[in-house]
Design a protein around this motif. Structure first.
Motif, mmCIF file in Angstrom:
data_model
loop_
_atom_site.group_PDB
_atom_site.id
_atom_site.type_symbol
_atom_site.label_atom_id
_atom_site.label_comp_id
_atom_site.label_asym_id
_atom_site.label_seq_id
_atom_site.Cartn_x
_atom_site.Cartn_y
_atom_site.Cartn_z
ATOM 1 N N ARG A 113 0.828 -1.205 0.000
ATOM 2 C CA ARG A 113 0.000 0.000 0.000
ATOM 3 C C ARG A 113 0.867 1.261 0.000
ATOM 4 O O ARG A 113 0.589 2.233 -0.700
ATOM 5 N N ALA A 114 1.933 1.231 0.793
ATOM 6 C CA ALA A 114 2.751 2.431 0.977
ATOM 7 C C ALA A 114 3.537 2.810 -0.271
ATOM 8 O O ALA A 114 3.783 4.001 -0.510
ATOM 9 N N VAL A 115 3.956 1.835 -1.065
ATOM 10 C CA VAL A 115 4.770 2.146 -2.246
ATOM 11 C C VAL A 115 3.930 2.272 -3.512
ATOM 12 O O VAL A 115 4.466 2.490 -4.598
ATOM 13 N N ALA A 116 2.617 2.154 -3.383
ATOM 14 C CA ALA A 116 1.739 2.191 -4.549
ATOM 15 C C ALA A 116 1.737 3.567 -5.204
ATOM 16 O O ALA A 116 1.646 4.581 -4.532
ATOM 17 N N ASN A 117 1.828 3.557 -6.525
ATOM 18 C CA ASN A 117 1.616 4.757 -7.334
ATOM 19 C C ASN A 117 0.243 4.633 -7.964
ATOM 20 O O ASN A 117 0.051 3.832 -8.884
ATOM 21 N N LYS A 118 -0.719 5.376 -7.501
ATOM 22 C CA LYS A 118 -2.074 5.280 -8.036
ATOM 23 C C LYS A 118 -2.331 6.438 -8.990
ATOM 24 O O LYS A 118 -2.013 7.580 -8.688
ATOM 25 N N ALA A 119 -2.937 6.115 -10.125
ATOM 26 C CA ALA A 119 -3.319 7.173 -11.061
ATOM 27 C C ALA A 119 -4.430 7.997 -10.439
ATOM 28 O O ALA A 119 -5.325 7.467 -9.789
ATOM 29 N N PRO A 120 -4.396 9.343 -10.594
ATOM 30 C CA PRO A 120 -5.458 10.180 -10.006
ATOM 31 C C PRO A 120 -6.810 9.850 -10.602
ATOM 32 O O PRO A 120 -6.932 9.614 -11.801
ATOM 33 N N SER A 121 -7.836 9.790 -9.751
ATOM 34 C CA SER A 121 -9.180 9.479 -10.230
ATOM 35 C C SER A 121 -9.787 10.691 -10.918
ATOM 36 O O SER A 121 -9.491 11.835 -10.584
ATOM 37 N N ASP A 122 -10.655 10.427 -11.891
ATOM 38 C CA ASP A 122 -11.324 11.491 -12.631
ATOM 39 C C ASP A 122 -12.588 11.887 -11.884
ATOM 40 O O ASP A 122 -13.549 11.124 -11.809
ATOM 41 N N SER A 123 -12.592 13.074 -11.300
ATOM 42 C CA SER A 123 -13.728 13.517 -10.488
ATOM 43 C C SER A 123 -14.772 14.278 -11.296
ATOM 44 O O SER A 123 -15.757 14.759 -10.741
ATOM 45 N N SER A 124 -14.545 14.393 -12.618
ATOM 46 C CA SER A 124 -15.484 15.177 -13.423
ATOM 47 C C SER A 124 -16.769 14.436 -13.719
ATOM 48 O O SER A 124 -17.747 15.020 -14.177
ATOM 49 N N GLY A 125 -16.755 13.110 -13.479
ATOM 50 C CA GLY A 125 -17.949 12.319 -13.739
ATOM 51 C C GLY A 125 -17.967 11.815 -15.161
ATOM 52 O O GLY A 125 -17.462 12.463 -16.062
ATOM 53 N N ALA A 126 -18.533 10.652 -15.378
ATOM 54 C CA ALA A 126 -18.588 10.053 -16.711
ATOM 55 C C ALA A 126 -20.038 9.852 -17.084
ATOM 56 O O ALA A 126 -20.894 9.643 -16.231
ATOM 57 N N ASP A 127 -20.324 9.925 -18.380
ATOM 58 C CA ASP A 127 -21.708 9.741 -18.817
ATOM 59 C C ASP A 127 -22.064 8.270 -18.818
ATOM 60 O O ASP A 127 -21.231 7.392 -18.620
ATOM 61 N N ALA A 128 -23.333 7.984 -19.013
ATOM 62 C CA ALA A 128 -23.823 6.607 -18.906
ATOM 63 C C ALA A 128 -23.174 5.703 -19.926
ATOM 64 O O ALA A 128 -22.857 4.551 -19.634
ATOM 65 N N SER A 129 -22.961 6.223 -21.145
ATOM 66 C CA SER A 129 -22.373 5.364 -22.172
ATOM 67 C C SER A 129 -20.952 4.988 -21.813
ATOM 68 O O SER A 129 -20.513 3.862 -22.051
ATOM 69 N N ALA A 130 -20.201 5.927 -21.220
ATOM 70 C CA ALA A 130 -18.838 5.616 -20.805
ATOM 71 C C ALA A 130 -18.849 4.579 -19.697
ATOM 72 O O ALA A 130 -18.025 3.668 -19.665
ATOM 73 N N ALA A 131 -19.819 4.721 -18.784
ATOM 74 C CA ALA A 131 -19.922 3.746 -17.697
ATOM 75 C C ALA A 131 -20.218 2.365 -18.251
ATOM 76 O O ALA A 131 -19.660 1.364 -17.795
ATOM 77 N N ASP A 132 -21.129 2.319 -19.248
ATOM 78 C CA ASP A 132 -21.455 1.036 -19.846
ATOM 79 C C ASP A 132 -20.250 0.417 -20.523
ATOM 80 O O ASP A 132 -20.031 -0.793 -20.469
ATOM 81 N N SER A 133 -19.432 1.253 -21.174
ATOM 82 C CA SER A 133 -18.271 0.717 -21.887
ATOM 83 C C SER A 133 -17.232 0.165 -20.942
ATOM 84 O O SER A 133 -16.366 -0.599 -21.341
ATOM 85 N N ASN A 134 -17.310 0.570 -19.668
ATOM 86 C CA ASN A 134 -16.334 0.097 -18.691
ATOM 87 C C ASN A 134 -16.771 -1.180 -17.999
ATOM 88 O O ASN A 134 -16.035 -1.719 -17.174
ATOM 89 N N ASP A 135 -17.980 -1.654 -18.300
ATOM 90 C CA ASP A 135 -18.464 -2.856 -17.629
ATOM 91 C C ASP A 135 -17.534 -4.033 -17.843
ATOM 92 O O ASP A 135 -17.350 -4.870 -16.948
ATOM 93 N N ALA A 136 -16.942 -4.097 -19.026
ATOM 94 C CA ALA A 136 -16.065 -5.232 -19.336
ATOM 95 C C ALA A 136 -14.770 -5.191 -18.550
ATOM 96 O O ALA A 136 -14.034 -6.169 -18.510
ATOM 97 N N LYS A 137 -14.502 -4.029 -17.900
ATOM 98 C CA LYS A 137 -13.237 -3.880 -17.180
ATOM 99 C C LYS A 137 -13.371 -4.154 -15.687
ATOM 100 O O LYS A 137 -12.441 -3.937 -14.934
ATOM 101 N N VAL A 138 -14.547 -4.614 -15.279
ATOM 102 C CA VAL A 138 -14.792 -4.796 -13.854
ATOM 103 C C VAL A 138 -13.754 -5.712 -13.230
ATOM 104 O O VAL A 138 -13.221 -5.450 -12.146
ATOM 105 N N ALA A 139 -13.462 -6.813 -13.903
ATOM 106 C CA ALA A 139 -12.504 -7.770 -13.337
ATOM 107 C C ALA A 139 -11.140 -7.132 -13.142
ATOM 108 O O ALA A 139 -10.479 -7.352 -12.120
ATOM 109 N N ASP A 140 -10.729 -6.289 -14.122
ATOM 110 C CA ASP A 140 -9.441 -5.632 -13.988
ATOM 111 C C ASP A 140 -9.453 -4.618 -12.853
ATOM 112 O O ASP A 140 -8.470 -4.441 -12.137
ATOM 113 N N ASP A 141 -10.587 -3.928 -12.685
ATOM 114 C CA ASP A 141 -10.661 -2.882 -11.685
ATOM 115 C C ASP A 141 -10.718 -3.431 -10.269
ATOM 116 O O ASP A 141 -10.535 -2.682 -9.317
ATOM 117 N N GLU A 142 -10.995 -4.716 -10.120
ATOM 118 C CA GLU A 142 -11.082 -5.292 -8.783
ATOM 119 C C GLU A 142 -9.725 -5.297 -8.090
ATOM 120 O O GLU A 142 -9.633 -5.295 -6.880
#
Length: 293
Positions: A113-142
């Motif tokens: 945890r301490a040495v992790a380099n995390k990419a900054p999260s996008d706080s601007s919000g994503a539209d529904a279509s973008a959210a849908d396109s990310n469904d296939a990435k759920v396993a990776d995001d876990e």
């Protein structure tokens, strides 16, 4: 989040069985180490047989994987102030660090945890279509995608299997298990910022060979963080065979071309001493003698 908080969360996760790949990175890491250009004026690897004694002390036997539960006992942080030790390591995002003698991951998980380099999260919000396109990435995001890395070394395959399950539960993918040998931790040469040795060095049957290999792995300003139970203190409730004095530590580490660059003397049971290569730019210090309060 502090070390003690991560530990509490991990212990509350439970013992659900999670199947992870049996990926032991011995070949890849060993190949990388062998292909690195050898540093000039280095001593050759020691030719060392297994030792029963070393520089006047008896070499202890390593803990079996059957005793792994003792490593994560609930009272450990209160007894040893592990969180206080952890804070003194100075871990930063992007570091390559080693937990040598990692066991089931008591230290490895918070180190990752301490040495992790995390990419900054996008706080601007994503539209529904973008959210849908990310469904296939759920396993990776876990699992978190992290740049800083922990090389977790143990000589017992069973310990590494426990560690892999714990890393999967914690959803960490920046821990690389390495099945080490009794005389070789199989670390890449010149790549490591910090090697953590927690109450394990005194169990090395090939101490000279191991310190040679660890020294080779360090960056110019890399350090070994050594924790050992204090032999000078009879109040420490650990068998004498599993304790070391400062003078004994200094004798052995100096013999392996390592110098003391930092120490912390505020722990209840242990010495915490930081060593660098003798040719490191880090300034050498003299150890403070242990005094009984």
């Amino acid at each position: 989040m502090r070390f003690s908080t991560w530990l509490a969360l991990w212990m509350l996760i439970g013992s659900a069985t999670i199947h992870t790949g049996n990926v032991f990175a011995t070949d890849a890491v060993a190949t990388e180490a062998k292909t690195d250009v050898a540093r000039q004026n280095e001593k050759p690897r020691p030719k060392e047989e297994a030792r029963r004694t070393y520089m006047g002390r008896i070499v202890a036997q390593p803990m079996s994987h059957r005793g792994a539960a003792w490593l994560v006992r609930p009272e450990r942080d209160d007894e040893e102030k592990a969180g206080e030790s952890f804070d003194r390591l100075g871990l930063k995002p992007g570091m390559t660090v080693v937990d040598l003698g990692c066991g089931n991951g008591y230290w490895t998980i918070p180190m990752a945890r301490a040495v992790a380099n995390k990419a900054p999260s996008d706080s601007s919000g994503a539209d529904a279509s973008a959210a849908d396109s990310n469904d296939a990435k759920v396993a990776d995001d876990e699992s978190e995608s992290l740049d800083g890395q922990v090389l977790a070394v143990d000589i017992q395959r069973e310990m590494l299997q426990m560690l892999q399950r714990n890393a999967a539960r914690a959803k960490l993918d920046n821990i690389q298990p390495i099945l080490g040998a009794i005389d070789d931790p199989k670390l890449p040469a010149g790549k490591v910022d910090l090697v953590l040795l927690v109450d394990v060095y005194h169990e090395f049957s090939h101490p000279e060979s191991m310190l040679w290999a660890i020294r080779q792995s360090l960056k110019p300003d890399g350090v070994i963080a050594l924790l050992e139970y204090r032999a000078e203190d009879p109040a420490v409730p650990i068998k004498p065979l599993h304790k070391m004095s400062k003078s004994q530590i200094m004798q052995e580490y100096k013999a392996s071309d390592l110098k003391l660059v930092r120490e912390y003397n505020g722990l209840p049971w242990q010495h915490l001493m930081f060593f660098a290569r003798d040719d490191s730019p880090l300034p050498e210090i003299e150890p403070e003698p242990f005094t009984q309060e």
